[in-house]
Design a protein around this motif. Structure first.
Motif, PDB file in Angstrom:
ATOM      1  N   LEU A  39      44.116  43.239  34.067  1.00  0.00           N
ATOM      2  CA  LEU A  39      42.606  42.839  33.636  1.00  0.00           C
ATOM      3  C   LEU A  39      41.956  41.601  34.167  1.00  0.00           C
ATOM      4  N   TRP A  40      42.670  40.618  33.886  1.00  0.00           N
ATOM      5  CA  TRP A  40      42.389  39.198  34.320  1.00  0.00           C
ATOM      6  C   TRP A  40      42.339  39.136  35.807  1.00  0.00           C
ATOM      7  N   THR A  99      41.444  41.664  37.791  1.00  0.00           N
ATOM      8  CA  THR A  99      40.395  42.244  38.131  1.00  0.00           C
ATOM      9  C   THR A  99      39.276  41.387  37.918  1.00  0.00           C
ATOM     10  N   VAL A 100      39.037  40.640  36.879  1.00  0.00           N
ATOM     11  CA  VAL A 100      38.017  39.538  36.672  1.00  0.00           C
ATOM     12  C   VAL A 100      37.929  38.600  38.020  1.00  0.00           C
ATOM     13  N   VAL A 136      34.558  39.204  40.280  1.00  0.00           N
ATOM     14  CA  VAL A 136      33.585  37.877  39.990  1.00  0.00           C
ATOM     15  C   VAL A 136      33.348  37.217  41.261  1.00  0.00           C
ATOM     16  N   PHE A 161      29.446  44.374  42.189  1.00  0.00           N
ATOM     17  CA  PHE A 161      30.527  44.336  41.070  1.00  0.00           C
ATOM     18  C   PHE A 161      31.133  45.586  40.730  1.00  0.00           C
ATOM     19  N   TRP A 188      34.981  46.120  41.177  1.00  0.00           N
ATOM     20  CA  TRP A 188      35.793  46.286  39.784  1.00  0.00           C
ATOM     21  C   TRP A 188      36.376  48.005  39.720  1.00  0.00           C
ATOM     22  N   PRO A 242      44.755  44.853  40.174  1.00  0.00           N
ATOM     23  CA  PRO A 242      43.859  44.994  39.234  1.00  0.00           C
ATOM     24  C   PRO A 242      44.268  46.035  38.423  1.00  0.00           C
ATOM     25  N   SER A 278      38.744  49.712  31.074  1.00  0.00           N
ATOM     26  CA  SER A 278      38.250  49.271  32.341  1.00  0.00           C
ATOM     27  C   SER A 278      36.923  49.724  32.498  1.00  0.00           C
ATOM     28  N   VAL A 324      33.460  47.382  30.993  1.00  0.00           N
ATOM     29  CA  VAL A 324      33.030  46.300  31.431  1.00  0.00           C
ATOM     30  C   VAL A 324      31.596  46.772  32.569  1.00  0.00           C
TER      31      VAL A 324
END
Length: 280
Positions: free
Chosen positions: A76-77, A79-80, A84, A209, A213, A229, A255, A258
């Motif tokens: 998850l981190w 993926t951010v 971003v 985004f 994502w 991711p 997932s 967000v």
């Protein structure tokens, strides 16, 4: 004639039909949510709709186990860290390029614009092997910066195309007046063009985004185990006969939260940006 068609499309029958279609499309989302709240044994024994007659089977244990999994949290981190920067770089670089193609005269501007439009039809699959070799040669293959670089490169044509169409629609007299007042191009771009084109910028940021994502193909090719991711992490959880629906459903719903939050937060600006220039 056109007014009659528009009036009929805005009638109550069409609205009811659209609501019905929206509800049908929501069924998979509801099923995913309910499956993520049921234990593995219940998911293997019966369908998610049985919760209507036996709501006691719902539990948050799946999410507790998911949050305790370091691999999932790490993905998850990741993926951010991928989504971003990919979004910010595409918006910033694309906005500068779109402004130059819209309002700055230079030789070959029309050819560059035509080339940008032509790049929109290039599929991602064509560049996977060449870009993989390129990133391997410079030491970025298998890393988060390598994945970000690929997303930025392939997101740039659409960014320039969308923002240029928005910038071109601005009144020329407005920019000429700003130049006559002594404003430089960078100041005009930052203080005048960007605020007016905020809906288009928000639409581009939302598009980029969501695409990054939810990406799986690019992450499978360019990310290694430490930089993968959430989409790759969920794929790695697949087992034979799908007997881990509880893990996949809870992970997929986390997932999905967000992107939904991002879309609904910028929904109005997103619609305005997409429809910009469609009417005069």
């Amino acid at each position: 004639m056109i007014r009659r068609v528009v009036a009929r499309l805005g009638g109550p029958v069409v609205r009811v039909a659209l609501v019905a279609v929206a509800l049908v499309w929501m069924f998979p989302v509801v099923g995913l949510l309910v499956a993520s709240l049921r234990p593995e044994a219940s998911n293997a024994r019966s369908g998610w709709w049985t919760v209507l007659t036996a709501p006691a089977q719902l539990t948050l244990a799946n999410y507790a186990d998911l949050m305790a999994d370091r691999a999932v949290l790490g993905s998850l981190w990741n993926t951010v860290l991928i989504a971003v920067p990919s979004t910010v770089l595409v918006v910033v670089i694309g906005a500068f390029a779109a402004y130059a193609l819209a309002w700055i005269e230079f030789p070959g501007r029309d050819l560059v614009t035509l080339g940008v439009v032509a790049l929109l039809v290039v599929p991602v699959q064509v560049a996977l092997v060449p870009v993989a070799k390129l990133l391997g040669g410079i030491g970025l293959y298998g890393s988060i910066p390598g994945v970000v670089a690929f997303h930025v490169a392939f997101g740039m044509p659409f960014a320039v195309f969308l923002l240029r169409n928005s910038f071109v629609g601005m009144p020329r007299d407005l920019l000429e007046a700003a130049r006559l007042d002594g404003g430089r191009e960078l100041r005009i771009f930052w203080r005048l063009v960007l605020p007016i084109s905020r809906p288009a910028v928000a639409a581009l940021a939302t598009f980029q985004f969501l695409w990054v994502w939810n990406d799986l193909l690019v992450a499978l090719v360019f990310a290694d185990e430490g930089s993968a991711p959430i989409t790759v992490a969920l794929r790695s959880q697949l087992r034979q006969f799908g007997n881990n629906v509880d893990v996949l459903a809870s992970g997929a719903f986390v997932s999905m939260i967000v992107p939904l939050v991002v879309f609904f937060a910028f929904q109005r600006a997103f619609v305005q940006g997409v429809l910009a220039g469609s009417t005069k």
